[in-house]
Every structure is written in structure tokens, then in C-alpha cells.
Motif scaffolding. Structure first.
Motif, PDB file in Angstrom:
ATOM      1  N   GLN A  77       0.055   6.100   6.686  1.00 31.65           N
ATOM      2  CA  GLN A  77      -1.375   6.090   6.331  1.00 31.65           C
ATOM      3  C   GLN A  77      -1.700   7.276   5.428  1.00 31.65           C
ATOM      4  OE1 GLN A  77      -4.122   6.535   9.605  1.00 31.65           O
ATOM      5  NE2 GLN A  77      -5.884   5.880   8.383  1.00 31.65           N
ATOM      6  N   ASP A  78      -2.410   6.972   4.343  1.00 29.08           N
ATOM      7  CA  ASP A  78      -2.935   8.038   3.470  1.00 29.08           C
ATOM      8  C   ASP A  78      -4.222   8.555   4.099  1.00 29.08           C
ATOM      9  OD1 ASP A  78      -3.891   9.716   1.540  1.00 29.08           O
ATOM     10  OD2 ASP A  78      -4.017   8.218  -0.052  1.00 29.08           O
ATOM     11  N   VAL A  79      -4.156   9.715   4.715  1.00 33.51           N
ATOM     12  CA  VAL A  79      -5.317  10.278   5.426  1.00 33.51           C
ATOM     13  C   VAL A  79      -5.972  11.399   4.615  1.00 33.51           C
ATOM     14  CG1 VAL A  79      -4.433   9.652   7.701  1.00 33.51           C
ATOM     15  CG2 VAL A  79      -3.811  11.867   6.697  1.00 33.51           C
ATOM     16  N   THR A  80      -5.637  11.457   3.323  1.00 29.99           N
ATOM     17  CA  THR A  80      -6.194  12.533   2.482  1.00 29.99           C
ATOM     18  C   THR A  80      -7.714  12.503   2.486  1.00 29.99           C
ATOM     19  OG1 THR A  80      -4.262  12.316   1.048  1.00 29.99           O
ATOM     20  CG2 THR A  80      -6.124  13.583   0.197  1.00 29.99           C
ATOM     21  N   ARG A  81      -8.273  11.344   2.196  1.00 34.18           N
ATOM     22  CA  ARG A  81      -9.734  11.245   2.105  1.00 34.18           C
ATOM     23  C   ARG A  81     -10.389  11.339   3.471  1.00 34.18           C
ATOM     24  NH1 ARG A  81     -10.562   6.584  -2.598  1.00 34.18           N
ATOM     25  NH2 ARG A  81      -9.642   7.837  -4.279  1.00 34.18           N
ATOM     26  N   ILE A  82      -9.665  10.886   4.496  1.00 37.64           N
ATOM     27  CA  ILE A  82     -10.220  11.027   5.848  1.00 37.64           C
ATOM     28  C   ILE A  82     -10.379  12.506   6.179  1.00 37.64           C
ATOM     29  CG2 ILE A  82      -9.736  10.658   8.291  1.00 37.64           C
ATOM     30  CD1 ILE A  82      -8.393   8.052   7.526  1.00 37.64           C
ATOM     31  N   LYS A  83      -9.359  13.299   5.847  1.00 32.75           N
ATOM     32  CA  LYS A  83      -9.440  14.729   6.107  1.00 32.75           C
ATOM     33  C   LYS A  83     -10.552  15.371   5.276  1.00 32.75           C
ATOM     34  CE  LYS A  83      -6.218  15.314   9.162  1.00 32.75           C
ATOM     35  NZ  LYS A  83      -6.554  15.826  10.528  1.00 32.75           N
ATOM     36  N   GLU A  84     -10.665  14.887   4.039  1.00 33.78           N
ATOM     37  CA  GLU A  84     -11.747  15.403   3.194  1.00 33.78           C
ATOM     38  C   GLU A  84     -13.102  15.067   3.798  1.00 33.78           C
ATOM     39  OE1 GLU A  84     -11.061  13.703  -0.606  1.00 33.78           O
ATOM     40  OE2 GLU A  84      -9.476  15.127  -1.163  1.00 33.78           O
ATOM     41  N   SER A  85     -13.221  13.824   4.328  1.00 30.25           N
ATOM     42  CA  SER A  85     -14.480  13.409   4.949  1.00 30.25           C
ATOM     43  C   SER A  85     -14.775  14.247   6.182  1.00 30.25           C
ATOM     44  CB  SER A  85     -14.421  11.926   5.312  1.00 30.25           C
ATOM     45  OG  SER A  85     -14.287  11.125   4.160  1.00 30.25           O
ATOM     46  N   ASN A 122       3.313  12.850  -4.730  1.00 29.69           N
ATOM     47  CA  ASN A 122       3.880  11.555  -5.091  1.00 29.69           C
ATOM     48  C   ASN A 122       4.431  11.554  -6.514  1.00 29.69           C
ATOM     49  OD1 ASN A 122       1.722  11.248  -6.804  1.00 29.69           O
ATOM     50  ND2 ASN A 122       0.640   9.757  -5.531  1.00 29.69           N
ATOM     51  N   ALA A 123       4.898  10.393  -6.911  1.00 28.99           N
ATOM     52  CA  ALA A 123       5.612  10.296  -8.186  1.00 28.99           C
ATOM     53  C   ALA A 123       4.745  10.612  -9.392  1.00 28.99           C
ATOM     54  CB  ALA A 123       6.215   8.898  -8.323  1.00 28.99           C
ATOM     55  N   VAL A 124       3.426  10.455  -9.253  1.00 33.15           N
ATOM     56  CA  VAL A 124       2.528  10.749 -10.389  1.00 33.15           C
ATOM     57  C   VAL A 124       1.910  12.132 -10.268  1.00 33.15           C
ATOM     58  CG1 VAL A 124       2.035   8.329 -10.830  1.00 33.15           C
ATOM     59  CG2 VAL A 124       0.596   9.602  -9.217  1.00 33.15           C
ATOM     60  N   GLY A 125       2.398  12.934  -9.287  1.00 26.22           N
ATOM     61  CA  GLY A 125       1.942  14.321  -9.171  1.00 26.22           C
ATOM     62  C   GLY A 125       0.732  14.528  -8.284  1.00 26.22           C
ATOM     63  N   ASP A 126       0.245  13.500  -7.580  1.00 26.83           N
ATOM     64  CA  ASP A 126      -0.912  13.648  -6.705  1.00 26.83           C
ATOM     65  C   ASP A 126      -0.492  14.231  -5.367  1.00 26.83           C
ATOM     66  OD1 ASP A 126      -2.562  12.579  -8.620  1.00 26.83           O
ATOM     67  OD2 ASP A 126      -2.337  10.513  -7.881  1.00 26.83           O
ATOM     68  N   LEU A 127      -1.278  15.189  -4.899  1.00 28.18           N
ATOM     69  CA  LEU A 127      -1.041  15.770  -3.587  1.00 28.18           C
ATOM     70  C   LEU A 127      -1.762  14.920  -2.546  1.00 28.18           C
ATOM     71  CD1 LEU A 127       0.024  18.103  -1.800  1.00 28.18           C
ATOM     72  CD2 LEU A 127      -2.160  19.274  -2.239  1.00 28.18           C
ATOM     73  N   PHE A 176       9.839  13.359  -1.406  1.00 33.65           N
ATOM     74  CA  PHE A 176       8.434  13.551  -1.807  1.00 33.65           C
ATOM     75  C   PHE A 176       7.718  14.629  -0.990  1.00 33.65           C
ATOM     76  CE2 PHE A 176       9.236   9.232  -3.403  1.00 33.65           C
ATOM     77  CZ  PHE A 176       8.778   9.381  -4.703  1.00 33.65           C
ATOM     78  N   SER A 177       8.408  15.219  -0.006  1.00 37.95           N
ATOM     79  CA  SER A 177       7.764  16.268   0.795  1.00 37.95           C
ATOM     80  C   SER A 177       7.337  17.426  -0.102  1.00 37.95           C
ATOM     81  CB  SER A 177       8.718  16.772   1.882  1.00 37.95           C
ATOM     82  OG  SER A 177       9.028  15.735   2.795  1.00 37.95           O
ATOM     83  N   ILE A 215       0.819  -1.213   0.000  1.00 41.33           N
ATOM     84  CA  ILE A 215       0.000   0.000   0.000  1.00 41.33           C
ATOM     85  C   ILE A 215       0.848   1.255   0.000  1.00 41.33           C
ATOM     86  CG2 ILE A 215      -0.218   0.112   2.502  1.00 41.33           C
ATOM     87  CD1 ILE A 215      -2.928   0.951  -0.063  1.00 41.33           C
ATOM     88  N   ILE A 216       2.088   1.163   0.595  1.00 41.13           N
ATOM     89  CA  ILE A 216       2.932   2.360   0.638  1.00 41.13           C
ATOM     90  C   ILE A 216       3.441   2.707  -0.760  1.00 41.13           C
ATOM     91  CG2 ILE A 216       5.024   3.375   1.608  1.00 41.13           C
ATOM     92  CD1 ILE A 216       4.586   1.773   4.116  1.00 41.13           C
ATOM     93  N   TYR A 217       3.772   1.654  -1.542  1.00 32.21           N
ATOM     94  CA  TYR A 217       4.167   1.934  -2.925  1.00 32.21           C
ATOM     95  C   TYR A 217       3.061   2.696  -3.657  1.00 32.21           C
ATOM     96  CZ  TYR A 217       8.128  -1.275  -2.407  1.00 32.21           C
ATOM     97  OH  TYR A 217       9.295  -1.869  -2.010  1.00 32.21           O
ATOM     98  N   ASP A 218       1.812   2.279  -3.387  1.00 36.08           N
ATOM     99  CA  ASP A 218       0.668   2.927  -4.035  1.00 36.08           C
ATOM    100  C   ASP A 218       0.514   4.369  -3.561  1.00 36.08           C
ATOM    101  OD1 ASP A 218      -1.773   2.870  -5.677  1.00 36.08           O
ATOM    102  OD2 ASP A 218      -2.798   3.072  -3.745  1.00 36.08           O
ATOM    103  N   ILE A 219       0.739   4.585  -2.256  1.00 38.59           N
ATOM    104  CA  ILE A 219       0.616   5.939  -1.713  1.00 38.59           C
ATOM    105  C   ILE A 219       1.615   6.873  -2.391  1.00 38.59           C
ATOM    106  CG2 ILE A 219       0.943   7.360   0.337  1.00 38.59           C
ATOM    107  CD1 ILE A 219      -0.161   5.004   1.984  1.00 38.59           C
TER     108      ILE A 219
END
Length: 764
Positions: free
Chosen positions: A248-256, A219-224, A187-188, A166-170
Motif C-alpha cells: 500500500q502506498d501510504v504516502t498521502r495517508i501519512k500526509e493527511s 521509485n523508478a521515476v525518482g518519487d519518494l 528501491f529501498s 497498482i504496484i507497478y504504478d507505486i
């Protein structure tokens, strides 16, 4: 994976059970817009009770849904949220249902959109704060993604770092990527994030302080993304051997969380709204919530009613009894069963209620009463959502009265109204418009072709061009044309309309009136004809009056020449000593007097009989005879001046004309030629008739004093206008001549040169 699939199925089943039991109108659909679950309220609101729609397409259940709504659904399936507070829903049976809706996607355990959650309701069935909160919280909970957490560790002996998948995906990298201790720095997102990471790593590796930080990466594909990193040190016999933790990718949690806060704010706004009354009761029927809208509606403060009163405070007893009987009949089946407690049922009812205001006044409301049940089906009370509809009822009554007056006005004024959609070519005519055009059956949809077929053949081009111009310029104007009615009658109609366009500038509708102006047009034509007739009579009377005035001038003027002639003969007679000459003059006296008598008699007869058009008494006039009569009348002045009068009537010897006018024309033009003779030469007058360009012409040419036309040309034929200082100049002769010529439809003009002579040309 099997466990995850099982979890997804259990989660969806949980959603279905939840939706089926919820008291609000909610439906859960998959990505193909097929129902997975619906609430009972959904079925009731959309008149689908008794139907099993699970497994059916949303668009099969509601075929009236248009392409615009379908497009919005597709946007929601891409992650959009569609919220509308008020909109009309045009049902297949022709009715209009006003609804609000909240459409948003739901997500499965993999974080993928699994379909749509739809929450709708009648605009009158407002929900109380708790149900609104539960609905929004439930939707937000169901749409929240599962936490995305990956594990990591670092062997401090080899400095090798290991990531879970999952970290590779993040970080958006492939699994052959080799991470290092500096990866988080790479990646910061910005300087602040890198500084935070550097400090945390330093504290972890050198001081053994655990890491628990959140920061943004690109990340490597430009996603914040916003990530949460937790790390600890593992010690073996007091020696640090490895670092380990989670990312942990908490992006969507914060959005929620952001969405939850927003939804909470929205619910607070709804509950605090003064436009909607929200009142709830507990299981004993005591009011426990009373919002600002209720205070505004009923005049009580929340402190006055909460925990102290039941809804009976503002309800009418007879309406409460009717509600009780209706609920028993609906759920118990026997109104006479007094032991049946309808309050334990899952009530969801909307009807008109009469409320009593604190000041004693009564007003109508549209109120929805919904039971609040626990998961076990135990009633915990009711929520009432009320809206004051007294103004709406008043407006409806006024509208109905105005419609009745409009229909009456249309009948009286022979008028009807219509509307037409030029894009879909669909038109509507009022009943009275059908009646005006002699149709008395069932009304039907009108197309432009049907109307255009009725347009009279002579007006088709006018009508077509008018409508095309109206569509293009967005202005209709007034259109009057003939039409063949359904029964074959010819009528004249007048159309007025407004043109409505959309935001693209396209003409989407025309709304107007149509009036039968057949009788008006007939009356108008009769008035025009009468006006024309009156103008003819007026012109005829004016002409006759002018002719009478002319004859007055002719009489005085034509008598002046013979009298002057007599004076000339008398002067010759007195001055002559020759008896033979005096005898000859005396004989001329007899001739002149006879001619004068004849002129007087002719003029008197003309004045007695001349009351019509100057062209009514036409006769064949011989130019030689007219000239002979004129020279006899002017014989005295001709002898005295030795004037020579010559003529050439070879081309035209006679003409159909008014005899009196012709005599006057000859007398005036010849008399003027002698009167205004040059002092140094004998007067010569030449009269000639000819045909030029198909017109009959006569000219009078003299060698007299001539006229300065540049100076006097504009007043040559004016009344009382003179151009020479002659004692007998009166300024009447040429004016009368012009008047007589024009009265006969002709023209007179002059050419002249001073001291050379003048030529008058008459075109008959």
C-alpha cells in the motif's frame, strides 16, 4: 470502472448534500470554477439569498474578483492551500466586506484534484471550536485520497512473483517489468530501509513469520514514497507453497495525518485564543463551553458558568426580547404567535449586542449566533462568537469627529485633499478641493489629463516635470503654480504630497493637499514691492546723508587751498622789495579773494539746495572754464612752485555733469600734483580728455613724487590715508574725488611709479 465512476458521483453528491446543509459558508467548485454546491450561509454572507448559483461560474457571480485572487485559485487547483485570517473584499456595489478564507483542493476517488473547497466568513462571525473542528475535519476528510493498495504473491516452487497493476504504478515501472524477491531492496531509500526489508524477508521465507512493515522507497521515476508491506506464508499439507500479501502506498495517508494533526493544533489555538469569545449552549440553553476569550471578555471563569448559567447572565433583557421577535418574524412570520419556538430553526444571525461584564460595566460586541443542528435537523444548541467592538466604535466616533474637524479646517484654510494612482491614472478629490476650484456639481473621477488641462499654460512644463521627478525619486516636495478653475478664474495653488511605492519600487499612489494661496501670493507680492520701495527710500536717504557729509569735507578741503594760496601770496608780498611786483601780488589778492568769495557762495547755495540725487542737478560743464577757475584759485602755489599746467580737450570739450563735483575733482587732483611735486624738477601737469571704447575719459598726469602702489594701492582712496610726509597732507582729497566720481556712476583709478609721477584716470 463503472463502479468507480458511480462511487465518484455518489461521493460528489454526498459532498454537495453535506455542503448545502452545513451552517458555515462553504462552496464546492469544479476545476472550471463552476459551483457544484454552496451552503445557505454562503448565500447569506455574500447577499445571494434567493439566487441559484449552482452551475454558474464563480467569477460571474463575483465579477469584482481580481487577477491576484484568480492566480491564487489556479495555484490551489495545482494542490496549494490558501488560508487568510483577514482581508478586504471590495464588492461591486462599492462596499467592503472583511472576510477570512480557507481555499484548498478536493480529490476524487482516483486521487485527482476535482476542484476547490472554499470556506469563508465575516471576520466578526467567528465559529466555535466544534464547528471549526467539524469544518476542518470535513475538509481534510474530503481532500484525503482513497487508499492505494496492490496485491502480490510469490510461487515458492517457481520463485515467480506476480503484481497487481497498482504496484507497478507505486514503483513507477512499466507492466513488462519482471519483479524479484530483491526488488524491494533495490528501491529501498537508504541502508536502514534495506536492513528492515532484509530482516522481514528472511523471517518470512525461513521462519514463516508474517511481514507488516513500513519503509521509504525511491521509485523508478525518482518519487519518494512511503509503502506499507504485509506478507504471509500459505501452507499446503504443511509445506510452504507461496507467499502473498499487499503493498500500500501510504504516502498521502501519512500526509493527511500530518495535516489533521496540524489542523487540530490550529483549532485548539483558535479555541484557546483570548482575542475571540466562543460560547456554546446545549439544547436546554445552558452554557456548556466557555473559552479563554470569553473569560477575558466577560470576567467570569469557565467553572463559574459552564453547566450553571444561561447567556441571560451577561445579556440585556430588552435586547433578548428584540432578538426573539426578530427570529419569530424571520422564521414564523407572526410576532404575536407566542407558541412558535424559534430555537428549533436554523438560526444564523449577526448583530451588535451589549454585554454585561462581571464587574457590572457595559460594552458593545459584534456577535454571531448559529444553531447547531444534527443531520436530522434537530437543534442541539447554539454557538456564539463575540468580539468586543467598543474600542472600534470609539475609534469610529473619533474618526468621524476628526473628519468633521478636517473638513472645517480645509474650509478655513482654503485647502482640499487628493489622491492619485499613477499606474491606473485614477484620482480622487475631496469635496472642498472641488469647491476651491469653483466646481459645485457631483464629484467625479479625476485623471491627470483633466488636472493638467487646467494648469496655466506658462506652468505646464514645470508641473509635468515635477510629477515625473516625484514618480522617479519618490519625493514630491512643494509645487506652486497657477491654475484655471472650472469657472475660468485664475488662481494660485500650492500642492504638497507623499509618494507611496510597492515592493517593486513602483510609484503606486500619491496622497496630498492642495491650498489656494492666491491672496497670500498677492499679499506677498505687495510686501515685496513695499520692501523694495523702502530700500529705495533708504538708499536715497543714505546717499543724501553721505552727500551732505561730502559737502562738509568739500567745504573744508576746497577752502583750505584758497587760504593756502592767500598765505603764499602774502609770503611773496612780504619778501618782495619791488613795488611793481608787490602791486602785481596785491592785484592777485583781489582775484583770489573774489574767487574765494564765489566758492563760498556756491558751496553755501549747494548745501542749502542739495538734498536730492547728485545726478539731479546736471549741467553742461566746460573743461577749459573749470581748468581756468582752478588755476586762478591755485595761482599762488602755481607761482611759488613754477608749476606748468597743460591740457588737451580737443576730443571732449564739455560734458553733462555736476558742476560742483567737477570743480572739486580738478582742484583736488591739480592741487595734489603741485603739493607732492618732486624737489629736483619743476612740476608739470597734463590734463587730457578722450573717447575709448565708447566711454568718455579724462586723465591727470604729473611728474611728481609718485606712489608705491604695491605698498599703498589698497588704501589709495581711503579717508585720512596719506602716503607722503607733507605738512598739509590730510588724506581727504582723493577720498572725496573717488566718492564724487562714483556718485556720478563713474570710476577712478591710478597708475604710478615712485620718483617718476602719477596718472589718474577717470571714466565718466
Amino acid at each position: 470502472m463503472n463502479q468507480l465512476h458511480t462511487d465518484n458521483m455518489l461521493l460528489e453528491r454526498h459532498h454537495q448534500i453535506f455542503i448545502e446543509q452545513t451552517p458555515t459558508a462553504i462552496a464546492m467548485l469544479n476545476k472550471d470554477m463552476v459551483y457544484l454546491a454552496v451552503s445557505k450561509r454562503w448565500l447569506k454572507d455574500f447577499k445571494l439569498e434567493g439566487q441559484d448559483i449552482v452551475g454558474k461560474s464563480h467569477y460571474d457571480v463575483f465579477p469584482e474578483i481580481g487577477d491576484d485572487w484568480k492566480a491564487k485559485h489556479q495555484q490551489c487547483l495545482q494542490g496549494a492551500i490558501d488560508i487568510c485570517d483577514e482581508a478586504p473584499f471590495y464588492r461591486k456595489d462599492g462596499s467592503i466586506q472583511w472576510i477570512y478564507w480557507d481555499v484548498r483542493p478536493w480529490y476524487n476517488a482516483e486521487g485527482e484534484i476535482g476542484g476547490l473547497l472554499m470556506h469563508t466568513g465575516d471576520i466578526t462571525e467567528k465559529k466555535e471550536k466544534e464547528l471549526q473542528q467539524k469544518r476542518v475535519d470535513s475538509i481534510l476528510k474530503d481532500t484525503s485520497e482513497l487508499a492505494r493498495i496492490g496485491t502480490w504473491e510469490m510461487d515458492l516452487h517457481t520463485n515467480e512473483i506476480t503484481w497487481s497493476k497498482i504496484i507497478y504504478d507505486i514503483y513507477g515501472v512499466s507492466e513488462d517489468y519482471i519483479p524479484s524477491i530483491s526488488t524491494n531492496l533495490e528501491f529501498s531509500k537508504d541502508v536502514q530501509s534495506r536492513a528492515l526489508v532484509e530482516t522481514a524477508v528472511e523471517n518470512l521465507m525461513e521462519k514463516g513469520i508474517s511481514v507488516n512493515i513500513e519503509y521509504e522507497i525511491i521509485n523508478a521515476v525518482g518519487d519518494l514514497k512511503l509503502v506499507k508491506v504485509i506478507g504471509k506464508v500459505e501452507y499446503i499439507e504443511g509445506v510452504a507453497s507461496r507467499l502473498f500479501g499487499i503493498i500500500q502506498d501510504v504516502t498521502r495517508i501519512k500526509e493527511s495525518e500530518t495535516k489533521l494533526k496540524k489542523a487540530h493544533k490550529e483549532l485548539e489555538t483558535i479555541f484557546n485564543s483570548k482575542s475571540i469569545a466562543l460560547i456554546t449552549t446545549d439544547n436546554d440553553g445552558i452554557i456548556n463551553r466557555f473559552n479563554s476569550g470569553a473569560e477575558e471578555l466577560l470576567g467570569y471563569t469557565s467553572e463559574e458558568v459552564i453547566g450553571k448559567h444561561r447567556p441571560e447572565l451577561y445579556l440585556l433583557e430588552e435586547e433578548q426580547e428584540q432578538f426573539r421577535n426578530d427570529m419569530i418574524a424571520q422564521f414564523g412570520g407572526d410576532v404575536t404567535n407566542s407558541n412558535f419556538n424559534y430555537r428549533n430553526e436554523n438560526i444564523n444571525d449577526t448583530r451588535q449586542w451589549t454585554f454585561k461584564h462581571k464587574n457590572g460595566s457595559m460594552f458593545s460586541t459584534l456577535t454571531s449566533i448559529t444553531a447547531i443542528n444534527t443531520n436530522e435537523g434537530v437543534n442541539e444548541g447554539f454557538i456564539a462568537v463575540a468580539t468586543d467592538i467598543s474600542k472600534i466604535k470609539k475609534v469610529k466616533n473619533e474618526l468621524r469627529n476628526k473628519n468633521e474637524l478636517l473638513n472645517l479646517a480645509e474650509e478655513i484654510s482654503l485647502m482640499g485633499h487628493w489622491q492619485w494612482n499613477p499606474i491606473e491614472d485614477i484620482g480622487f478629490w475631496s469635496d472642498n478641493l472641488f469647491a476651491l476650484l469653483d466646481y459645485h456639481g457631483e464629484p467625479f473621477t479625476i485623471t491627470f489629463g483633466i488636472y493638467f488641462e487646467m494648469v496655466h499654460e506658462d506652468d505646464k512644463e514645470l508641473v509635468f516635470e515635477h510629477f515625473e521627478k516625484a514618480k522617479k525619486e519618490k519625493i514630491f516636495g512643494k509645487l506652486t503654480h497657477n491654475i484655471i478653475t472650472f469657472s475660468g478664474n485664475l488662481k494660485t495653488i500650492q500642492i504638497l504630497a507623499n509618494v507611496i511605492s510597492n515592493e517593486k519600487g513602483e510609484t503606486v499612489e500619491m496622497i496630498g493637499t492642495c491650498q489656494d494661496v492666491t491672496e497670500f501670493k498677492k499679499t506677498e507680492q505687495n510686501l515685496i514691492q513695499a520692501k523694495d520701495n523702502l530700500e529705495i527710500v533708504a538708499k536715497k536717504l543714505a546717499s543724501q546723508n553721505k552727500q551732505l557729509a561730502d559737502f562738509t569735507h568739500i567745504t573744508s578741503h576746497n577752502l583750505r587751498a584758497p587760504v593756502a594760496n592767500l598765505n603764499s601770496l602774502m609770503e611773496i608780498y612780504k619778501l618782495s622789495d619791488d613795488e611793481e611786483e608787490r602791486l602785481d601780488v596785491f592785484e592777485k589778492f583781489d582775484t583770489v579773494i573774489n574767487r574765494l568769495t564765489l566758492t563760498l557762495n556756491t558751496l553755501i547755495e549747494a548745501l542749502k539746495t542739495k538734498t536730492g540725487d547728485s545726478k539731479e542737478e546736471l549741467e553742461i560743464v566746460n573743461f577749459e572754464k573749470v581748468l581756468e577757475n582752478t588755476t586762478q584759485l591755485l595761482s599762488g602755489v602755481i607761482l611759488k612752485s613754477n608749476a606748468v599746467v597743460k591740457s588737451d580737450f580737443s576730443q571732449i570739450s564739455e560734458i553733462e555733469y555736476n558742476q560742483i563735483y567737477m570743480d572739486s575733482i580738478f582742484l583736488n587732483l591739480i592741487g595734489n600734483a603741485i603739493k607732492y611735486k618732486a624737489k629736483d624738477r619743476t612740476p608739470e601737469i597734463f590734463i587730457k580728455t578722450e573717447v575709448m571704447n565708447g566711454r568718455n575719459i579724462i586723465t591727470f598726469k604729473d611728474n611728481g613724487l609718485g606712489i608705491d602702489l604695491e605698498r599703498h594701492g589698497h588704501k589709495l582712496f581711503g579717508l585720512n590715508k596719506v602716503f607722503h610726509r607733507h605738512p598739509d597732507a590730510k588724506g581727504v582729497g582723493l577720498f572725496l574725488t573717488k566718492t564724487q566720481v562714483e556718485a556720478m556712476g563713474g570710476t577712478i583709478s591710478a597708475t604710478s611709479e615712485v620718483n617718476v609721477g602719477t596718472t589718474f584716470t577717470i571714466i565718466f
